[in-house]
Enzyme design. Structure first.
Site, PDB file in Angstrom:
ATOM      1  N   GLY A  61       0.823  -1.207   0.000  1.00 43.36           N
ATOM      2  CA  GLY A  61       0.000   0.000   0.000  1.00 43.36           C
ATOM      3  C   GLY A  61       0.854   1.252   0.000  1.00 43.36           C
ATOM      4  O   GLY A  61       2.077   1.206   0.181  1.00 43.36           O
ATOM      5  N   GLY A  90       0.491   5.754   0.998  1.00 46.45           N
ATOM      6  CA  GLY A  90      -0.285   6.843   1.559  1.00 46.45           C
ATOM      7  C   GLY A  90       0.523   8.118   1.534  1.00 46.45           C
ATOM      8  O   GLY A  90       1.651   8.160   1.020  1.00 46.45           O
ATOM      9  N   PHE A 121       1.980   9.477   3.962  1.00 48.10           N
ATOM     10  CA  PHE A 121       3.171   9.325   4.789  1.00 48.10           C
ATOM     11  C   PHE A 121       4.264   8.572   4.057  1.00 48.10           C
ATOM     12  O   PHE A 121       5.434   8.926   4.131  1.00 48.10           O
ATOM     13  CB  PHE A 121       2.777   8.591   6.078  1.00 48.10           C
ATOM     14  CG  PHE A 121       3.931   8.359   7.030  1.00 48.10           C
ATOM     15  CD1 PHE A 121       4.295   9.328   7.939  1.00 48.10           C
ATOM     16  CD2 PHE A 121       4.626   7.163   7.012  1.00 48.10           C
ATOM     17  CE1 PHE A 121       5.344   9.107   8.818  1.00 48.10           C
ATOM     18  CE2 PHE A 121       5.674   6.928   7.887  1.00 48.10           C
ATOM     19  CZ  PHE A 121       6.039   7.909   8.792  1.00 48.10           C
ATOM     20  N   GLY A 122       3.883   7.533   3.337  1.00 45.65           N
ATOM     21  CA  GLY A 122       4.894   6.750   2.639  1.00 45.65           C
ATOM     22  C   GLY A 122       4.362   5.423   2.154  1.00 45.65           C
ATOM     23  O   GLY A 122       3.160   5.226   1.993  1.00 45.65           O
ATOM     24  N   LYS A 150       5.046   0.797   7.744  1.00 44.79           N
ATOM     25  CA  LYS A 150       4.854   2.005   6.939  1.00 44.79           C
ATOM     26  C   LYS A 150       6.084   2.894   7.060  1.00 44.79           C
ATOM     27  O   LYS A 150       6.390   3.421   8.130  1.00 44.79           O
ATOM     28  CB  LYS A 150       3.591   2.758   7.384  1.00 44.79           C
ATOM     29  CG  LYS A 150       3.273   3.958   6.514  1.00 44.79           C
ATOM     30  CD  LYS A 150       1.852   4.474   6.724  1.00 44.79           C
ATOM     31  CE  LYS A 150       1.634   5.041   8.084  1.00 44.79           C
ATOM     32  NZ  LYS A 150       0.345   5.776   8.183  1.00 44.79           N
ATOM     33  N   ASP A 201      -7.273  10.868   6.035  1.00 42.81           N
ATOM     34  CA  ASP A 201      -6.924  10.069   4.855  1.00 42.81           C
ATOM     35  C   ASP A 201      -7.356   8.630   5.034  1.00 42.81           C
ATOM     36  O   ASP A 201      -6.532   7.747   5.178  1.00 42.81           O
ATOM     37  CB  ASP A 201      -5.404  10.145   4.615  1.00 42.81           C
ATOM     38  CG  ASP A 201      -5.014   9.450   3.317  1.00 42.81           C
ATOM     39  OD1 ASP A 201      -5.895   9.288   2.444  1.00 42.81           O
ATOM     40  OD2 ASP A 201      -3.840   9.064   3.187  1.00 42.81           O
TER      41      ASP A 201
END
Length: 848
Positions: free
Chosen positions: A593, A595, A597-598, A614, A712
């Site tokens: 995945g 997002g 953030f990263g 993450k 988010d």
């Protein structure tokens, strides 16, 4: 000359009528394959599996894009009514658009000849199909190489792009690439076979792209012109007049020109470029004078940089008048500063092509036909084309590897980002694949990770065609049957991990042996059915218990969390080093995945517990303070419907969060992916998922101290798509057509009142401004009522269910199904946007 033109017009009309009356229609086509003419004609946007005969192109049948569009991606749309009454062909009334997170969506045109020569045409008509009145811009790729940028001057602008290509395989791919400037879409896609001798400049490594830009007097952009007049009568010639279905449009009625025509047939049998006779039966000539000029400009959609571009100019000539012995038509052909054709004279009713390669910068190129001093007649030209010549520098995946992967995708109905070429360009390589790239040859596939991909059935034989495959991971699927012998014969395969409950060795397989003589080891891990069933049962039970209990149990069993120092740090969780994260994730091998953030990677702790790691990306706007704040707040989040944080990493410049990993795939897959086909979600289970999600968000808004606002949520659909859905739902409600709103997979198994309330609630949650939307507490209350209505209906429908209706969760006829549904939620990995003061003096907007 005028008399000849007047006599030719009715004769030409008679010829047209005969062609229309006598030309036989081709057979019906098989979806995904060329028709009996070798043509592929796709109307991108008509209902799946339908077709029709297009009256604007006599005898051609257009089909839907079922069997052509990779992974069945995209959504059908229809242009706005105000744009549909403009003498448009049927294929411009519909579109296939591609919302969502996938950057590349592709069509595969199969059943072609290896190194065959083809004309490929894409058509695009926006027509405000999305009711947004925003003109999109996106890229078009031919295979793995960029073709053009598709942009529009107005909502009723028609974009037609054509290319002449030599197919490097027995299939071609056309891809739409999202560049962040609107949703890509397409109206139509055509493929036409060409004779081997046509357009010899096109090779496997070089393609020709028809110049495409607006010219005053021309209706369409493609720069392929004829010179029949008047333009209002003779707009376009294509199939059946051109057997290759090239689009020849009128150059326009230039005031200083006239034209010469003939009813005699121009002999095109020996012409390498096979311009149609009807196109060559008219020629432009100066009305008064001895010189004829026309020009073209660079095409920014094809060449979007400032470098020089090679253009191929094709000029078609044929003398249409039987000249007396004392008459001479002779002229020089000047292209920019080139004057290679001196004293040229066209031949009577015999076509010739004058070619010129032009290297052009940013300036305009002018072509001049200038009569020589000895000439008694002015120059003429019958037709011309201008192409951009482009080297196809990007190397694709090995043909056999690509075909094998496409077959595997079809067999298991895999989607992911599995569209277009598996390995190239590198930015669009398929998830789960590792490829070996060469500077001089095609890419090959060396590794495939299909773990937890919902695979069912037998191992597809196409895996045996991947000759460079070194690693294959089948773990955590539902494959069945025996381990095929061909896997043992693959020359480069070093690991095979099955871990499937129904895989067995039928005695014929040699997979379990150690092939030391061949310097390779084939490892097979076949799980015992009882053990896997037990694990699944335990996983289902755990869903009904708070994730906090699960985390406490896990922490008790791990010594590193028992240290007072570790449990009292910023997030009361384990602090990982970056080196540990690399070990846990096998050097960040499997991305699951992304997002703000990263990037999120799958990993396994020492006790084999799966985790989601993450990693903060370099482009993330979150700094050390924001990271520490997020870790502190997430450590206090404990809810059965929210993922729990296990630890964090703050190692020099490396920042990361480690969460528990949720098995079962994501909600999008269960609604629209492979899983939705095998086990569609019922309306009851969908309501449970919605209610559980709402309760998790309500917990963040109301029960956390301070409240947390989720900016988010990890939902795999774009805002543009949600706008489209809301508009469509409102339209159906206004028509009183509530039955057309729910997913067809659930049939009529739902309570109508429950459906109506959920629909109204969903639309309220899209209201603008946001203060008009319900709070999450209101949403939870409404969803509980909807679920009670659905449970009541279920009890009335199934007499075998006799338990009390007072507690709706206890009356569910299939608690195990509910457990599975809960695991599908994949609770969001939070990215906190705002910590809201929840004191009674708070006077801002309602917390949502």
């Amino acid at each position: 000359m005028a008399k000849a033109t007047a006599e030719a017009c009715p004769r030409l009309l008679l010829q047209l009528l005969l062609l229309l009356l006598c030309f036989a229609s081709p057979e019906l086509v098989v979806h995904g394959q060329p028709d009996s003419l070798g043509f592929i004609s796709i109307d991108c946007g008509i209902a799946d599996g339908t077709s029709y005969s297009d009256e604007s192109v006599r005898g051609l049948r257009y089909v839907s894009d079922v069997g052509f569009v990779d992974a069945s991606a995209g959504v059908n749309g229809r242009i706005a009514p105000s744009y549909s009454d403009r003498e448009l062909a049927m294929r411009y009334l519909n579109v296939r658009y591609f919302p969502g997170a996938r950057a590349r969506n592709c069509y595969t045109l199969a059943g072609l000849s290896l190194e065959g020569r083809y004309l490929v045409r894409g058509t695009f008509y926006y027509g405000n199909y999305d009711s947004l009145n925003r003109l999109p811009t996106f890229d078009l790729h031919l295979g793995v190489n960029r073709w053009a940028t598709v942009n529009f001057n107005a909502a009723d602008d028609t974009v037609i792009l054509e290319a002449v290509v030599v197919s490097p395989a027995d299939f071609l791919q056309v891809c739409l690439v999202d560049i962040g400037q609107g949703t890509p879409f397409i109206s139509g896609l055509d493929l036409r076979p060409l004779k081997a001798g046509m357009y010899p400049e096109a090779t496997v490594s070089q393609s020709l792209f028809l110049l495409s830009h607006h010219r005053l007097g021309a209706r369409f952009r493609p720069n392929r012109y004829h010179f029949w007049r008047p333009a209002s009568t003779y707009r376009v010639f294509r199939y059946p007049f051109d057997p290759y279905d090239r689009i020849w449009q009128t150059y326009g009625d230039v005031a200083s020109w006239t034209n010469i025509t003939t009813t005699a047939r121009v002999n095109i049998s020996d012409s390498g470029f096979n311009a149609p006779s009807v196109v060559l039966q008219s020629a432009a000539t100066p009305l008064n004078g001895t010189q004829l000029d026309f020009s073209w400009s660079p095409d920014p959609s094809i060449n979007n940089d400032d470098s020089s571009t090679a253009y191929l100019l094709l000029l078609y000539f044929a003398e249409l008048q039987q000249l007396p012995s004392n008459a001479l038509r002779q002229f020089d052909i000047l292209v920019a500063s080139w004057s290679g054709s001196q004293s040229y004279s066209p031949k009577y009713l015999f076509p010739e092509v004058v070619e010129r390669m032009v290297i052009q910068g940013s300036g305009q190129i002018t072509v001049s036909l200038v009569a020589t001093p000895d000439a008694t007649l002015p120059p003429t030209v019958n037709a011309f084309e201008v192409y951009s010549v482009r080297q196809m520098t990007e190397l694709a995946t090995d043909n056999e590897d690509a075909k094998a992967m496409m077959a595997i995708r079809t067999t298991y109905r895999l989607k992911k980002n599995w569209m277009g070429d598996p390995c190239a360009p590198k930015a669009f390589a398929w998830d789960g694949l590792n490829c070996s790239y060469s500077s001089s040859g095609p890419a090959s596939i060396t590794s495939i990770n299909l773990s937890s991909s919902l695979l069912t059935g037998a191992v597809d034989p196409s895996f045996g065609d991947l000759k460079s495959l070194q690693y294959l991971d089948f773990s955590n699927n539902s494959l069945s049957g025996s381990i095929p012998d061909f896997l043992a014969q693959m020359p480069a395969l070093t690991f095979l991990i099955c871990n499937n409950t129904n895989i067995y060795d039928n005695g014929a397989s040699t997979c379990a042996q150690d092939y030391k003589g061949k310097n390779r080891t084939l490892v097979i891990a076949v799980a015992v059915s009882i053990a896997v069933a037990t694990l699944l049962f335990v996983a289902a039970i755990l869903v009904f218990h708070r994730r906090r209990n699960k985390q406490d149990t896990w922490m008790t069993n791990n010594a590193w969390l028992n240290s007072p120092r570790e449990r009292s740090n910023i997030s009361e969780n384990r602090r990982f080093s970056y080196k540990e994260l690399k070990l846990i994730t096998a050097n960040f091998r499997e991305e699951i995945g992304r997002g703000g953030f990263g990037v999120v990677f799958l990993g396994y702790l020492a006790n084999e517990s799966p985790v989601a790691v993450k990693i903060r990306s370099k482009t993330s706007s979150q700094g050390d303070k924001e990271f520490q704040s997020e870790a502190q707040h997430l450590s206090r989040v404990h809810h059965r419907n929210l993922v729990s944080m296990i630890g964090y990493c703050k190692d020099k410049k490396h920042l990361a969060l480690v969460y528990e990993y949720m098995h079962g795939g994501d909600l999008e897959d269960r609604l629209r992916g492979e899983a939705s086909v095998a086990t569609p979600l019922s309306w009851h289970r969908r309501l449970k998922i919605a209610l559980d999600s709402a309760q998790g968000l309500e917990y963040l808004h109301k029960s956390c101290q301070p409240p947390l606002i989720h900016r988010d949520p990890a939902v795999s659909t774009s805002d543009t798509e949600s706008i489209h859905i809301a508009q469509w739902v409102r339209q159906k409600l206004s028509e009183g057509n509530i039955e057309s709103i729910p997913d067809s997979k659930i049939g009529r198994e739902y309570d109508v009142n429950s459906l109506c309330k959920v629909t109204e609630l969903a639309l309220q949650c899209k209201e603008q401004p946001s203060r008009d939307r319900p709070t999450m507490t209101d949403v939870v209350a409404e969803l509980k009522e909807c679920l009670e209505l659905e449970v009541s209906r279920g009890i009335g429908s199934y007499s075998s269910v006799t338990s009390s209706t007072n507690n709706f969760s206890a009356t569910n006829a299939d608690l195990h199904s509910d457990a599975q549904a809960s695991t599908l939620m994949q609770p969001s990995m939070l990215e906190l946007g705002q910590v809201v003061d929840a004191s009674p003096t708070h006077t801002g907007p309602a917390q949502r």
